[in-house]
Write an enzyme that holds these catalytic residues in place. Structure first.
Site, short mmCIF file in Angstrom:
data_model
loop_
_atom_site.label_atom_id
_atom_site.label_comp_id
_atom_site.label_asym_id
_atom_site.label_seq_id
_atom_site.Cartn_x
_atom_site.Cartn_y
_atom_site.Cartn_z
N LYS A 169 0.85 -1.19 0.00
CA LYS A 169 0.00 0.00 0.00
C LYS A 169 0.89 1.24 0.00
CE LYS A 169 -4.24 1.30 2.45
NZ LYS A 169 -4.95 1.08 3.71
O1 G3P Z 1 -9.20 2.34 4.56
C1 G3P Z 1 -9.02 3.64 5.01
C2 G3P Z 1 -9.66 3.80 6.30
O2 G3P Z 1 -9.01 3.05 7.28
C3 G3P Z 1 -9.86 5.18 6.73
O3 G3P Z 1 -11.06 5.18 7.39
O4 G3P Z 1 -12.76 6.01 8.90
O5 G3P Z 1 -10.35 6.66 9.23
O6 G3P Z 1 -11.67 7.58 7.34
P1 G3P Z 1 -11.47 6.43 8.27
#
Ligand code: G3P
Length: 217
Positions: A87
């Site tokens: 990634k």
């Molecule tokens: O896959 C990306 C994710 O982990 C981010 O999620 O909820 O932190 O925006 P969030």
């Protein structure tokens, strides 16, 4: 649409995998930190533990932000297990590194995508997966689903092969909308996956069936 779980929590990964619908796992440094995984060796071991739990693509994120560092880290990550997807952040050196990995048979997930232009560049570099962050766009008062739809349209008319991996999913409706607009993958917290199960009429209907079944048991 493939289902990935977006967590580094082994119990949650196992629970989703046991449902039989899991195709992979995504993690990031924040999710690792949330599980209290500290130090390079512990992080590497954790990736291997995840690979041993789930037979699917497992994204492991580089920390370096320069080309040489990203390539060096990515090679180490890719060597951990055949299912590791490296990634890489959507930055200039990240795009260069994705092209390098593509040319050398290493699969990648370009993360932190917030615009169609970024998605085009990542696809041109040959990213296996491109990750638009739906929830974080919604947080800004814009519609993340519009971006997924726009990227889908561009990839289809241009013949780009990268898979659209909708990330930053916050609820079951996000998953349904992603399926509607043609995301290839949704990476979700366990709660959002389990939320798809829920409907009060299912609970009421089942209670009635079970009650009636007692009459002839
Ligand atoms: O896959 C990306 C994710 O982990 C981010 O999620 O909820 O932190 O925006 P969030």
């Amino acid at each position: 649409m493939k289902f990935f779980i977006d967590t580094a929590n082994l119990a949650q990964i196992k629970e989703a995998n046991d449902l039989g619908i899991l195709d992979g796992v995504t993690t990031n440094p924040s999710l690792m930190a949330k599980e209290g995984i500290q130090g390079k060796d512990a992080v590497m071991k954790h990736y291997v533990d995840i690979c041993n739990l789930v037979d699917g693509d497992i994204s492991a994120e580089v920390i370096a932000t320069d080309f040489d560092g990203i390539v060096a880290e990515g090679k180490v990550l890719a060597a951990l297990h055949k299912n590791i997807i490296v990634k890489v952040p959507m930055i200039k050196d990240g795009i260069k590194a994705i092209k390098y990995f593509t040319d050398n048979g290493i699969k990648t997930n370009c993360t932190l995508i917030f615009s169609a232009g970024q998605a085009i560049l990542a696809a041109k570099a040959g990213a296996t997966y491109v990750s638009p962050f739906l929830g974080r766009i919604d947080d800004m008062g814009m519609d993340g689903i519009d971006l997924i739809q726009q990227i889908r349209h561009i990839y289809d008319i241009q013949g780009f092969q990268s898979e659209i991996l909708a990330a930053s999913i916050r609820n079951p409706l996000h998953i349904i909308k992603c399926a509607e607009v043609g995301a290839d993958v949704c990476t979700c917290p366990l709660d959002s996956i389990l939320g798809l199960l829920k409907h009060p009429l299912t609970d009421i209907g089942l209670a009635k069936f079970l009650d009636d079944a007692k009459k002839f048991a």
